[in-house]
Every structure is written in C-alpha cells, then in structure tokens.
Design a protein around this motif. Structure first.
Motif, PDB file in Angstrom:
ATOM      1  N   GLU A  64       6.896 -68.079 -66.458  1.00 20.13           N
ATOM      2  CA  GLU A  64       7.517 -69.154 -65.691  1.00 20.13           C
ATOM      3  C   GLU A  64       8.830 -69.525 -66.365  1.00 20.13           C
ATOM      4  O   GLU A  64       8.884 -69.626 -67.593  1.00 20.13           O
ATOM      5  N   ARG A  98      14.689 -63.287 -59.422  1.00 20.92           N
ATOM      6  CA  ARG A  98      14.255 -64.215 -58.370  1.00 20.92           C
ATOM      7  C   ARG A  98      15.085 -65.488 -58.397  1.00 20.92           C
ATOM      8  O   ARG A  98      15.495 -65.997 -57.352  1.00 20.92           O
ATOM      9  N   ALA A  99      15.347 -66.002 -59.607  1.00 18.37           N
ATOM     10  CA  ALA A  99      16.157 -67.214 -59.713  1.00 18.37           C
ATOM     11  C   ALA A  99      17.570 -66.961 -59.198  1.00 18.37           C
ATOM     12  O   ALA A  99      18.153 -67.798 -58.504  1.00 18.37           O
ATOM     13  N   ILE A 127      16.521 -74.570 -61.085  1.00 19.00           N
ATOM     14  CA  ILE A 127      15.649 -73.728 -60.265  1.00 19.00           C
ATOM     15  C   ILE A 127      14.490 -73.258 -61.141  1.00 19.00           C
ATOM     16  O   ILE A 127      14.702 -72.739 -62.232  1.00 19.00           O
ATOM     17  N   SER A 128      13.267 -73.446 -60.656  1.00 15.45           N
ATOM     18  CA  SER A 128      12.068 -73.010 -61.377  1.00 15.45           C
ATOM     19  C   SER A 128      11.430 -71.848 -60.619  1.00 15.45           C
ATOM     20  O   SER A 128      11.234 -71.925 -59.398  1.00 15.45           O
ATOM     21  N   VAL A 129      11.114 -70.795 -61.338  1.00 13.59           N
ATOM     22  CA  VAL A 129      10.560 -69.595 -60.704  1.00 13.59           C
ATOM     23  C   VAL A 129       9.435 -69.028 -61.560  1.00 13.59           C
ATOM     24  O   VAL A 129       9.262 -69.400 -62.729  1.00 13.59           O
ATOM     25  N   ARG A 130       8.717 -68.117 -60.967  1.00 13.83           N
ATOM     26  CA  ARG A 130       7.704 -67.355 -61.694  1.00 13.83           C
ATOM     27  C   ARG A 130       7.990 -65.874 -61.511  1.00 13.83           C
ATOM     28  O   ARG A 130       8.231 -65.413 -60.392  1.00 13.83           O
ATOM     29  N   ARG A 171      12.817 -71.745 -66.017  1.00 15.84           N
ATOM     30  CA  ARG A 171      13.673 -72.744 -65.375  1.00 15.84           C
ATOM     31  C   ARG A 171      15.115 -72.441 -65.749  1.00 15.84           C
ATOM     32  O   ARG A 171      15.432 -72.242 -66.926  1.00 15.84           O
ATOM     33  N   TYR A 190      17.558 -66.966 -55.419  1.00 18.44           N
ATOM     34  CA  TYR A 190      17.493 -68.316 -54.872  1.00 18.44           C
ATOM     35  C   TYR A 190      18.846 -69.011 -54.982  1.00 18.44           C
ATOM     36  O   TYR A 190      19.301 -69.692 -54.048  1.00 18.44           O
ATOM     37  N   ALA A 214      11.749 -62.703 -63.157  1.00 18.29           N
ATOM     38  CA  ALA A 214      12.042 -64.138 -63.049  1.00 18.29           C
ATOM     39  C   ALA A 214      13.539 -64.380 -62.909  1.00 18.29           C
ATOM     40  O   ALA A 214      13.984 -65.193 -62.096  1.00 18.29           O
TER      41      ALA A 214
END
Length: 225
Positions: A213, A145-146, A7-10, A215, A149, A142
C-alpha cells in the motif's frame, strides 16, 4: 504539514514459480509381542530407511527425525494388563532438491517393510528470489497505478508519502490433503521382489502473492480539464 493532494493505492502481483523443494514424510513401524523386540526391529528398519535416503547424496538436502514412539497395543476392551503387543514408530522428514531421483526414492521407500511414505509436499525456499521479485513488482504496480490515477485527474506525482508492505502471502492452491502420493511397504515373504518402477511425479506450480500500500503526493488536479 503539506497540503498537497494525496493519492493512496495498492499494488498487487501474483507470480507462478516452479518448486525448489520436495518434502517427504516417512514413517517406519514395527510390531512385536515384546517391547524390546519391537524397539530392536524399529531401530533396524529405521537405519535401513536412513541408509537408503542418504545413498542419494546431495540430491537429499536434509534428513531429520521428527519423532519416535514405542507404545502398547491393547485388546479391544482395553482391560488393564491385556496387551496384545507393542508398536514402534519412527518419523523421518526428508527434503529432496533433485527431483529427477524423487520418484525412485519414493517407490523404494514405499517398497520397504512396514514403511509408509507421504508426499511430496512441494515448496519454495524461504529466501527464494521469487519473493523479492514479487515485492519489487508489487511496488512498481503501485507506482504505475498511482501515476495512472494522477494523469486521469490532470496531475502528476511529486513524492512518496508512505509505502506499507502488506506482507508476502503464499497461495498454495492445494487441496485439504496436500500429499500427492502415499505408499506403504507391506511384509514380504518368499523371494525378495525386484526394485519397483519409479513413480512419475510432476512438480506442483507455486503461487506467490505480494501486496503493498502506498501514498503519493500529486500536483493540484485539473478538475475542469
């Protein structure tokens, strides 16, 4: 190489902070018929301004000379040899850290003969704790948020693959002209006036943005859940 899902987030955060520095730009001028007279008068007025600034002690953190010039003032048609006089300018850069004296200093400088004051320009120190706090909160955002998700997919975080710092970007929220007050001292004649009333200056809120950013590896998602 791992085949685990990623999962990639900002993560982003914007913090408000009170300014730590007030920057003033002071221009001292002279204008005389002769070059040497213009230089002598400029030296005198420059020293007077410096003495006033330094009289505030530790309230002023830094005083720097940004430049000095003596130049001829030509007549309108600019013919060779047609010089009306000479003008001198000294530029003093002042960093004030005690805002309680700022209004008084600005008005006293602006009350001096042929002295122009521009400012203040509000700022934070380069090593301000606000920048570090913004970076930490962006990283925490970050992760949060990850995790959100991953939970939405019925998975959980298992590791960090990469964390890329997008840099700290100052958001000044300033107009095209960042100077809040401009004062110019005029030539005084007769009885010297009393000290001017200090102008009230309200510090401008500073905005600091941090963005990262990241991952993360996660357990296989439960897409049937």
């Amino acid at each position: 190489m791992s085949d685990a899902p990623v999962i990639s987030v900002r993560g982003e955060v914007v913090l408000e902070a009170q300014p730590e520095l007030a920057l003033l730009s002071v221009h001292v001028q002279s204008r005389e018929d002769e070059r040497r007279a213009a230089l002598d008068r400029l030296v005198e007025r420059n020293q007077r301004a410096l003495d006033l600034i330094r009289s505030y002690g530790e309230a002023v953190e830094r005083v720097e000379t940004g430049g000095l010039s003596i130049s001829p003032v030509l007549r309108q048609r600019r013919r060779e040899g047609e010089i009306r006089g000479y003008q001198g300018t000294a530029w003093i850069k002042v960093t004030v850290v005690d805002f309680t004296v700022l209004g008084e200093l600005v008005t006293r400088l602006g009350d001096m003969e042929r002295t122009f004051v521009h400012g203040p320009q509000w700022d934070l120190r380069r090593d301000s704790e606000v920048y570090a706090r913004a970076a930490r909160q962006a990283a925490q955002e970050a992760v949060a948020r990850a995790r959100s998700y991953a939970e939405a997919l019925g998975a959980r975080l298992t590791g960090l693959v990469e964390l890329a710092d997008s840099g700290l970007i100052r958001d000044d929220h300033r107009s095209a002209t960042p100077l809040m007050a401009t004062l110019a001292g005029e030539v005084s004649r007769g009885v010297p006036p009393s000290e001017p009333e200090p102008i009230t200056l309200e510090p401008e809120i500073q905005y600091v943005r941090s963005s990262v950013e990241a991952r993360f590896t996660v357990t296989p998602p439960d897409l049937d859940g």
